[in-house]
Design an enzyme around this catalytic site. Structure first.
Site, PDB file in Angstrom:
ATOM      1  N   LYS A  14       2.233 -10.957   0.549  1.00 35.47           N
ATOM      2  CA  LYS A  14       0.807 -10.498   0.121  1.00 35.47           C
ATOM      3  C   LYS A  14       0.687  -9.832  -1.279  1.00 35.47           C
ATOM      4  CE  LYS A  14      -0.249  -8.356   4.100  1.00 35.47           C
ATOM      5  NZ  LYS A  14       1.154  -8.348   4.912  1.00 35.47           N
ATOM      6  N   ARG A  90      -6.420  -5.919   9.995  1.00 37.46           N
ATOM      7  CA  ARG A  90      -5.087  -6.125  10.540  1.00 37.46           C
ATOM      8  C   ARG A  90      -5.274  -6.142  12.274  1.00 37.46           C
ATOM      9  NH1 ARG A  90      -1.555  -3.762   6.499  1.00 37.46           N
ATOM     10  NH2 ARG A  90       0.579  -4.212   6.746  1.00 37.46           N
ATOM     11  N   ARG A 129      13.588  -5.385  -0.340  1.00 32.36           N
ATOM     12  CA  ARG A 129      12.552  -4.608  -0.950  1.00 32.36           C
ATOM     13  C   ARG A 129      12.758  -3.233  -0.911  1.00 32.36           C
ATOM     14  NH1 ARG A 129       6.170  -5.475   0.695  1.00 32.36           N
ATOM     15  NH2 ARG A 129       7.025  -4.448   2.845  1.00 32.36           N
ATOM     16  N   ARG A 135      10.773   1.756  -0.740  1.00 27.01           N
ATOM     17  CA  ARG A 135       9.884   1.846   0.156  1.00 27.01           C
ATOM     18  C   ARG A 135      10.128   2.352   1.400  1.00 27.01           C
ATOM     19  NH1 ARG A 135       4.931  -2.303   1.344  1.00 27.01           N
ATOM     20  NH2 ARG A 135       4.594  -1.734   3.370  1.00 27.01           N
ATOM     21  N   ARG A 146       7.251  -2.534  13.029  1.00 25.89           N
ATOM     22  CA  ARG A 146       5.923  -3.172  12.484  1.00 25.89           C
ATOM     23  C   ARG A 146       5.957  -4.728  12.640  1.00 25.89           C
ATOM     24  NH1 ARG A 146       8.158  -1.932   6.375  1.00 25.89           N
ATOM     25  NH2 ARG A 146       6.388  -3.138   5.703  1.00 25.89           N
TER      26      ARG A 146
HETATM   27  P1  AMP Z   1       1.257  -2.699   3.834  1.00 30.56           P
HETATM   28  O1  AMP Z   1       1.659  -2.049   2.325  1.00 30.56           O
HETATM   29  O2  AMP Z   1       0.075  -3.482   3.798  1.00 30.56           O
HETATM   30  O3  AMP Z   1       2.523  -3.325   4.471  1.00 30.56           O
HETATM   31  O4  AMP Z   1       0.929  -1.537   4.780  1.00 30.56           O
HETATM   32  C1  AMP Z   1       1.780  -0.544   4.926  1.00 30.56           C
HETATM   33  C2  AMP Z   1       1.451   0.268   6.331  1.00 30.56           C
HETATM   34  O5  AMP Z   1       0.056   0.866   6.293  1.00 30.56           O
HETATM   35  C3  AMP Z   1       1.271  -0.477   7.628  1.00 30.56           C
HETATM   36  O6  AMP Z   1       2.374  -0.626   8.412  1.00 30.56           O
HETATM   37  C4  AMP Z   1       0.319   0.473   8.302  1.00 30.56           C
HETATM   38  O7  AMP Z   1       1.037   1.383   8.896  1.00 30.56           O
HETATM   39  C5  AMP Z   1      -0.698   1.159   7.380  1.00 30.56           C
HETATM   40  N1  AMP Z   1      -1.793   0.011   7.011  1.00 30.56           N
HETATM   41  C6  AMP Z   1      -2.098  -0.713   6.058  1.00 30.56           C
HETATM   42  N2  AMP Z   1      -3.271  -1.122   6.281  1.00 30.56           N
HETATM   43  C7  AMP Z   1      -3.452  -0.981   7.409  1.00 30.56           C
HETATM   44  C8  AMP Z   1      -4.684  -1.510   8.110  1.00 30.56           C
HETATM   45  N3  AMP Z   1      -5.823  -2.429   7.621  1.00 30.56           N
HETATM   46  N4  AMP Z   1      -4.876  -0.867   9.653  1.00 30.56           N
HETATM   47  C9  AMP Z   1      -4.186  -0.073   9.954  1.00 30.56           C
HETATM   48  N5  AMP Z   1      -2.816   0.415   9.256  1.00 30.56           N
HETATM   49  C10 AMP Z   1      -2.751  -0.167   8.115  1.00 30.56           C
END
Ligand code: AMP
Length: 209
Positions: A14, A90, A129, A135, A146
């Site tokens: 993404k 999400r 990654r 990260r 996750r």
């Molecule tokens: P990402 O960078 O999109 O993979 O997000 C990293 C982490 O941030 C996720 O594993 C969640 O813990 C949190 N997170 C990001 N976006 C959301 C969302 N829309 N709702 C809930 N948690 C989120």
């Protein structure tokens, strides 16, 4: 212009594809993960709360997440050109809230593009990654959580959007540029449909006046 959700599992590309969309179409990128990581890096209260969920691979509660997104939308003048939502929604409640937030601002969602990638590939991309970027949540234990959270809470969104005819599957495997050209085919349709509806509205308001 188009407002789109880029949907997919953790590690589905993404972020990578958002960057390419932004370059090509000049849309505004909203990555909720990046917003949260920025808070964590700055040590804000929100960052501390977010970290306690992210480090376990859990989702931030919907109410908090929706407030954060509303705040980002309000502060983002450029968002008027169109937005790529990356990592939001999400959950189904977040999707319902997104439609409402957009409607409140005279905007709408043009489509949802789902990057489809098998689990084994998601895991190997996240592990790679984690090594490259450090990260924190790209470690084996958190990755496992996750993925479980993705299947339980996020994947139901696919059928939610499918039943509304708004879900467009994109094969997320293979070369980054090949995946991007699959995305472009959809985006070109959305932007064309948008331009036509603007033209229709202009014509009908013209005939009234
Ligand atoms: P990402 O960078 O999109 O993979 O997000 C990293 C982490 O941030 C996720 O594993 C969640 O813990 C949190 N997170 C990001 N976006 C959301 C969302 N829309 N709702 C809930 N948690 C989120």
């Amino acid at each position: 212009m188009a407002n789109i959700v880029l949907f997919g599992g953790p590690g589905s590309g993404k972020g990578t594809q958002s960057a390419k969309i932004i370059d090509r179409y000049g849309l505004y990128h909203i990555s909720t993960g990046e917003v949260l990581r920025d808070h964590i890096a700055r040590g804000t209260e929100l960052g501390k709360t977010a970290d306690s969920y992210i480090s376990k691979g859990q989702l931030i509660p919907d109410d908090l997440m929706v407030d954060i997104l509303a705040d980002v939308l309000d502060k983002t003048q450029e968002a008027k050109k169109g937005v790529v939502f990356d990592g939001f929604p999400r959950t189904v409640p977040q999707a319902i809230a997104l439609d409402r937030m957009l409607a409140d601002r005279g905007m709408k969602l043009d489509g949802v593009l789902g990057l489809e990638v098998p689990d084994e590939e998601l895991v190997s991309r996240m592990l790679a990654r984690g090594k490259e970027t450090g990260r924190a949540d790209d470690n084996p234990e958190t990755i496992k959580n996750r993925l479980a959270v993705y299947h339980q809470q996020t994947q139901p969104l696919r059928s939610h959007y499918e039943s509304q005819g708004r879900y467009h599957a994109v094969d997320g495997m293979g070369d980054v540029d090949r995946i991007f050209s699959r995305i472009m085919e959809h985006l070109d349709t959305f932007t064309k449909a948008d331009a036509e509806s603007v033209a229709d509205a202009t014509m009908s308001s013209g005939s009234e006046g």
